[in-house]
Write a protein that holds these residues in place. Structure first.
Motif, PDB file in Angstrom:
ATOM      1  N   LEU A   2     -31.078 -33.530  83.619  1.00  0.00           N
ATOM      2  CA  LEU A   2     -31.636 -34.882  83.477  1.00  0.00           C
ATOM      3  C   LEU A   2     -31.977 -35.477  84.841  1.00  0.00           C
ATOM      4  O   LEU A   2     -32.971 -36.188  84.991  1.00  0.00           O
ATOM      5  CB  LEU A   2     -30.662 -35.790  82.703  1.00  0.00           C
ATOM      6  CG  LEU A   2     -30.923 -35.823  81.191  1.00  0.00           C
ATOM      7  CD1 LEU A   2     -30.683 -34.477  80.546  1.00  0.00           C
ATOM      8  CD2 LEU A   2     -30.084 -36.898  80.510  1.00  0.00           C
ATOM      9  N   LYS A   3     -31.160 -35.127  85.814  1.00  0.00           N
ATOM     10  CA  LYS A   3     -31.402 -35.621  87.168  1.00  0.00           C
ATOM     11  C   LYS A   3     -32.748 -35.076  87.677  1.00  0.00           C
ATOM     12  O   LYS A   3     -33.524 -35.795  88.319  1.00  0.00           O
ATOM     13  CB  LYS A   3     -30.265 -35.137  88.083  1.00  0.00           C
ATOM     14  CG  LYS A   3     -30.097 -35.954  89.327  1.00  0.00           C
ATOM     15  CD  LYS A   3     -28.775 -35.588  89.976  1.00  0.00           C
ATOM     16  CE  LYS A   3     -28.943 -35.568  91.485  1.00  0.00           C
ATOM     17  NZ  LYS A   3     -27.919 -34.791  92.148  1.00  0.00           N
ATOM     18  N   ALA A   4     -33.014 -33.786  87.339  1.00  0.00           N
ATOM     19  CA  ALA A   4     -34.277 -33.180  87.777  1.00  0.00           C
ATOM     20  C   ALA A   4     -35.462 -33.849  87.094  1.00  0.00           C
ATOM     21  O   ALA A   4     -36.523 -34.048  87.698  1.00  0.00           O
ATOM     22  CB  ALA A   4     -34.263 -31.696  87.452  1.00  0.00           C
ATOM     23  N   ALA A   5     -35.251 -34.194  85.818  1.00  0.00           N
ATOM     24  CA  ALA A   5     -36.366 -34.740  85.039  1.00  0.00           C
ATOM     25  C   ALA A   5     -36.776 -36.136  85.497  1.00  0.00           C
ATOM     26  O   ALA A   5     -37.900 -36.567  85.205  1.00  0.00           O
ATOM     27  CB  ALA A   5     -35.984 -34.764  83.563  1.00  0.00           C
ATOM     28  N   VAL A   6     -35.893 -36.816  86.207  1.00  0.00           N
ATOM     29  CA  VAL A   6     -36.201 -38.194  86.625  1.00  0.00           C
ATOM     30  C   VAL A   6     -37.526 -38.246  87.383  1.00  0.00           C
ATOM     31  O   VAL A   6     -38.359 -39.115  87.145  1.00  0.00           O
ATOM     32  CB  VAL A   6     -35.065 -38.754  87.535  1.00  0.00           C
ATOM     33  CG1 VAL A   6     -35.410 -40.139  88.044  1.00  0.00           C
ATOM     34  CG2 VAL A   6     -33.749 -38.783  86.787  1.00  0.00           C
ATOM     35  N   SER A   7     -37.723 -37.253  88.267  1.00  0.00           N
ATOM     36  CA  SER A   7     -38.907 -37.302  89.128  1.00  0.00           C
ATOM     37  C   SER A   7     -40.172 -36.798  88.423  1.00  0.00           C
ATOM     38  O   SER A   7     -41.252 -36.871  88.971  1.00  0.00           O
ATOM     39  CB  SER A   7     -38.644 -36.465  90.381  1.00  0.00           C
ATOM     40  OG  SER A   7     -38.450 -35.127  89.980  1.00  0.00           O
ATOM     41  N   TRP A   8     -40.017 -36.241  87.228  1.00  0.00           N
ATOM     42  CA  TRP A   8     -41.197 -35.697  86.543  1.00  0.00           C
ATOM     43  C   TRP A   8     -41.929 -36.810  85.793  1.00  0.00           C
ATOM     44  O   TRP A   8     -41.298 -37.756  85.276  1.00  0.00           O
ATOM     45  CB  TRP A   8     -40.790 -34.586  85.555  1.00  0.00           C
ATOM     46  CG  TRP A   8     -40.127 -33.406  86.233  1.00  0.00           C
ATOM     47  CD1 TRP A   8     -40.223 -33.062  87.545  1.00  0.00           C
ATOM     48  CD2 TRP A   8     -39.270 -32.443  85.621  1.00  0.00           C
ATOM     49  NE1 TRP A   8     -39.487 -31.943  87.814  1.00  0.00           N
ATOM     50  CE2 TRP A   8     -38.885 -31.529  86.641  1.00  0.00           C
ATOM     51  CE3 TRP A   8     -38.789 -32.237  84.344  1.00  0.00           C
ATOM     52  CZ2 TRP A   8     -38.047 -30.450  86.400  1.00  0.00           C
ATOM     53  CZ3 TRP A   8     -37.957 -31.156  84.100  1.00  0.00           C
ATOM     54  CH2 TRP A   8     -37.590 -30.277  85.130  1.00  0.00           C
ATOM     55  N   PRO A   9     -43.240 -36.651  85.707  1.00  0.00           N
ATOM     56  CA  PRO A   9     -43.993 -37.725  85.044  1.00  0.00           C
ATOM     57  C   PRO A   9     -43.771 -37.731  83.535  1.00  0.00           C
ATOM     58  O   PRO A   9     -43.557 -36.680  82.934  1.00  0.00           O
ATOM     59  CB  PRO A   9     -45.438 -37.367  85.377  1.00  0.00           C
ATOM     60  CG  PRO A   9     -45.429 -35.891  85.578  1.00  0.00           C
ATOM     61  CD  PRO A   9     -44.105 -35.540  86.160  1.00  0.00           C
ATOM     62  N   GLU A  10     -43.816 -38.897  82.948  1.00  0.00           N
ATOM     63  CA  GLU A  10     -43.835 -39.018  81.478  1.00  0.00           C
ATOM     64  C   GLU A  10     -45.078 -38.289  80.990  1.00  0.00           C
ATOM     65  O   GLU A  10     -46.106 -38.345  81.688  1.00  0.00           O
ATOM     66  CB  GLU A  10     -43.953 -40.497  81.092  1.00  0.00           C
ATOM     67  CG  GLU A  10     -42.648 -41.248  81.096  1.00  0.00           C
ATOM     68  CD  GLU A  10     -41.990 -41.297  79.714  1.00  0.00           C
ATOM     69  OE1 GLU A  10     -42.452 -40.569  78.804  1.00  0.00           O
ATOM     70  OE2 GLU A  10     -41.021 -42.027  79.571  1.00  0.00           O
ATOM     71  N   PRO A  11     -45.155 -37.611  79.888  1.00  0.00           N
ATOM     72  CA  PRO A  11     -44.041 -37.416  78.962  1.00  0.00           C
ATOM     73  C   PRO A  11     -43.329 -36.089  79.165  1.00  0.00           C
ATOM     74  O   PRO A  11     -42.720 -35.592  78.227  1.00  0.00           O
ATOM     75  CB  PRO A  11     -44.768 -37.449  77.632  1.00  0.00           C
ATOM     76  CG  PRO A  11     -46.074 -36.773  77.934  1.00  0.00           C
ATOM     77  CD  PRO A  11     -46.419 -37.049  79.365  1.00  0.00           C
ATOM     78  N   VAL A  12     -43.429 -35.449  80.371  1.00  0.00           N
ATOM     79  CA  VAL A  12     -42.810 -34.123  80.555  1.00  0.00           C
ATOM     80  C   VAL A  12     -41.293 -34.233  80.321  1.00  0.00           C
ATOM     81  O   VAL A  12     -40.635 -35.090  80.902  1.00  0.00           O
ATOM     82  CB  VAL A  12     -43.089 -33.562  81.964  1.00  0.00           C
ATOM     83  CG1 VAL A  12     -42.349 -32.248  82.165  1.00  0.00           C
ATOM     84  CG2 VAL A  12     -44.580 -33.370  82.167  1.00  0.00           C
ATOM     85  N   GLY A  13     -40.817 -33.380  79.462  1.00  0.00           N
ATOM     86  CA  GLY A  13     -39.400 -33.453  79.105  1.00  0.00           C
ATOM     87  C   GLY A  13     -38.591 -32.305  79.707  1.00  0.00           C
ATOM     88  O   GLY A  13     -39.120 -31.461  80.432  1.00  0.00           O
TER      89      GLY A  13
END
Ligand code: C2E
Ligand code: MG
Ligand code: MG
Length: 641
Positions: free
Chosen positions: A444-455
């Motif tokens: 989840l920490k990694a996903a913070v920097s990814w743009p919406e809606p990339v999950g």
């Protein structure tokens, strides 16, 4: 005579063998007794110069040699003589001694008036009868004939002498005979009853009450006995696959009934020289003295015996067994049992419903497992784990839908250890809970920097669904700390997760979905009961296992199966992700089923976060749609088509 004979017939082989052992059970008695008797008669010959005594002394010596010889043969156990033959040899020796003894006594009294000679004969005969009463009294047949042979001719001669003192001695002798005969029967009955009680107790202590096979103790005794007698010994460990499910879903009564039917099937494959046991739970064992080739046949036969379903009351169950096979040597039974276990472990790991023979590499793999298990605890503390991410693309939009987080262990000496190796270890040791929580937090920490809606999707082991582990709390906590929107997070579970505690797992999945987090069913198509799980699990996505995709471009059967699954997923309105796409041909075949997402080495391998970040919002050149070419990841990490 007839009654004794018929009693003899009633003895079972074990009892008879114990009784014969008793006949040869006092090794010194025969050489000492026979030597004394021979010397006494020889002394009479020397005193009187009577050649008849010399002859009788020689006969006694020969009988003694014969008895000593049979005793040596019996003790060596290297002879083809049966127990019954040894019994008859013992009878013959004993009766020959008694007759020779009595002839000596009768002749001494009749032919010599010398008090010394008569005293020697009387002392010898009475001593002999007393000896028999003590030594053989539990065997009425041999004892009675022996004392009769030993006493009657001698007593007859004493009476015929008409010397009052001799007549009194004869009376005493005959009384001794009567007493010995009557007491030997009583002693014999007490002996039999003791023997049978002891044996019954031993049987109870060594028999499994559910299957009537040997239990663990009985089995160990049986194997030890075989090993100590130098017999060739193979061990087969037979384990019922997924027995726990039967017990958990249908109850212990059905479980017990099933075990007893399993025992019957196993027993039907046995031949003389094989013994089966239930050594605990659903674990059976067979010990056999067959050759290595025949043992393999036995193992294959036992596996095949379970091809037909078993009816247990109103249920018809399809079960299978896995078998581990190992050669047992006298060195260490414990080690042989361990080998058997390792072979069984391999049979299970290879897909169950099969047999596997032990090879030394299994021990090496086991040692490695133990070592890794030991290192695992340290690795968590020392932060040797991190996550790699593998993108899952939309075949239409060619963008990344989500990235699957895959754990990596950088072992200080062994290098990168595969999750396929360390996740099962972490599950066994319970470390999976902290490892799993770490994965959720990091992903989840990694996903913070990814743009919406990339999950991001995270694999969760069945062992994380435990009543004493707050999985929902761990996810909630990670969401709160990172601020990632719940709909961007997917939890991947496999069918085996349900095997843990079905109701609790389903309830937990509902709670996870209630947070807004999605649930994907991973590795779909590898389990044998996929469809039933599919219907039961509250899921938002289906990930088709790569085993399915392997032959999709070439096999019509694989395509037919894929069509069936796609139809089902469509009807249930569950989007599908296809894993393990490695070639453009596979990709092309897969796109015909219009999956929601595709994942595989063709597009990108799992990679560290710093490698995935630059490509996270880029479109990928998907081979079959655009042109067969490379993907757009950097550093050449992704594969060329
Ligand atoms: P999985 O969840 O089915 O993950 C997909 C596996 O397939 C990954 O292996 C991935 O590298 C591999 N893969 C992806 N595309 C291809 C392809 O085109 N061809 C081939 N041959 N393989 C491909 P990996 O990373 O070795 O992980 C193996 C398994 O370990 C995972 O299977 C998952 O069940 C488990 N695992 C990994 N990380 C975790 C974790 O954090 N927690 C839990 N509980 N399990 C994990
Ligand atoms: Mg997965
Ligand atoms: Mg998978």
């Amino acid at each position: 005579m007839k009654t004794w004979a018929s009693k003899t017939v009633l003895y079972d082989p074990e009892l008879r063998s114990v009784m014969v052992r008793a006949l040869y059970g006092t090794p010194l008695a025969i050489p000492i007794g026979m030597t004394i008797a021979t010397i006494v008669i020889a002394a009479c010959a020397a005193i009187t110069g009577d050649a008849a005594f010399a002859l009788l002394s020689a006969v006694m010596g020969c009988v003694g040699a014969f008895r000593f010889g049979t005793q040596v043969l019996y003790r060596r156990k290297q002879t083809s003589f049966s127990t019954a033959v040894f019994e008859r040899l013992a009878y013959a020796g004993a009766w020959a001694t008694a007759l020779t003894m009595s002839c000596f006594g009768a002749y001494a009294v009749t032919a010599h008036a010398d008090d010394r000679i008569v005293t020697l004969a009387v002392a010898q005969t009475i001593g002999y009868i007393a000896g028999i009463a003590g030594r053989n009294s539990s065997r009425p047949f041999i004892t009675n004939v022996q004392v009769t042979f030993a006493a009657l001719p001698f007593a007859g001669a004493l009476i015929a002498s008409q010397i009052p003192a001799f007549v009194v001695i004869a009376g005493a002798l005959l009384m001794t005979v009567v007493l010995t005969i009557s007491s030997s029967d009583v002693i014999h009955r007490v002996f039999l009853s003791n023997f049978r009680t002891t044996r019954d107790l031993k049987t109870i202590a060594t028999t499994d009450s559910i299957t009537s096979l040997l239990n663990r103790r009985g089995f160990i005794e049986e194997v030890e006995e075989r090993l100590s007698s130098g017999r060739r010994t193979y061990l087969l460990s037979v384990d019922v696959d997924d027995f726990k499910t039967v017990n958990d879903t249908l109850g212990h009564d059905v479980g017990d009934a099933l075990l007893s039917l399993v025992a019957n099937r196993i027993s039907s494959a046995l031949e003389p020289g094989d013994r089966a046991a239930r050594i605990g739970g659903d674990e059976f064992m067979i010990v056999t003295d067959r050759s290595s080739k025949d043992v393999a046949e036995l193992a294959a036969l036992v596996v095949s015996l379970f091809a037909d379903p078993i009816s247990v009351g109103k249920f018809t169950l399809s079960i299978s067994v896995s078998i581990g096979l190992a050669n047992a040597t006298g060195e260490s039974l414990e080690r042989s049992l361990k080998h058997c276990d390792l072979a069984l472990y391999k049979a299970k790991a290879d897909g169950k419903n099969r047999w596997q023979s032990y090879v030394p590499q299994f021990s090496e793999a086991y040692d490695r497992r133990i070592e890794l298990e030991h290192d695992l605890t340290k690795a968590i503390v020392e932060g040797q784990f991190d996550l790699h991410f593998q993108p899952i693309y939309s075949p239409r939009g060619r963008t990344i839908l989500l990235c699957e987080a895959l754990m990596r262990w950088k072992h200080p000496t062994r290098g990168s250890v595969s999750p396929a190796e360390f996740i099962p270890l972490a599950e066994q040791t319970g470390l999976i809970k902290s490892l799993g929580s770490f994965a959720i937090g990091q992903a989840l920490k990694a996903a913070v920097s990814w743009p919406e809606p990339v999950g991001v999707s995270v694999n969760v082991s069945g062992k994380q669904f435990h009543r004493d582990h707050d999985l929902v709390g761990v996810i909630e906590d990670a969401l709160r700390r990172t601020g990632v929107a719940p709909h961007r997070v997917t939890i991947e579970v496999t069918e085996t997760t349900l095997a843990e505690d079905k109701e609790f797992v389903i309830a937990t999945l509902h709670r996870i979905r209630a947070l807004g987090v999605k649930v994907a069913l991973d590795d779909f198509g590898t389990g044998y009961s996929s469809l039933s799980y599919f219907a039961e699990l509250p899921i938002d996505m289906l990930k088709i296992d790569r085993a399915f995709v392997g032959s999709i471009a070439t096999s019509t059967k694989a395509r037919a199966l894929m069509r069936a699954i796609t139809g089902l997923a469509g009807d249930l309105n569950v989007p599908m992700i296809v894993e393990g796409v490695e070639t453009p041909e596979q990709f092309e075949a897969v796109t015909r089923f219009a999956p929601y997402g595709v994942q595989g080495f063709l597009f990108a391998r799992p990679m560290p976060k710093e490698d995935i970040d630059p490509i996270i919002d880029r479109r990928v050149a998907l081979p079959a749609i655009d042109r067969p070419s490379t993907t757009v990841t950097k550093k050449g990490r992704s594969s060329a088509a």
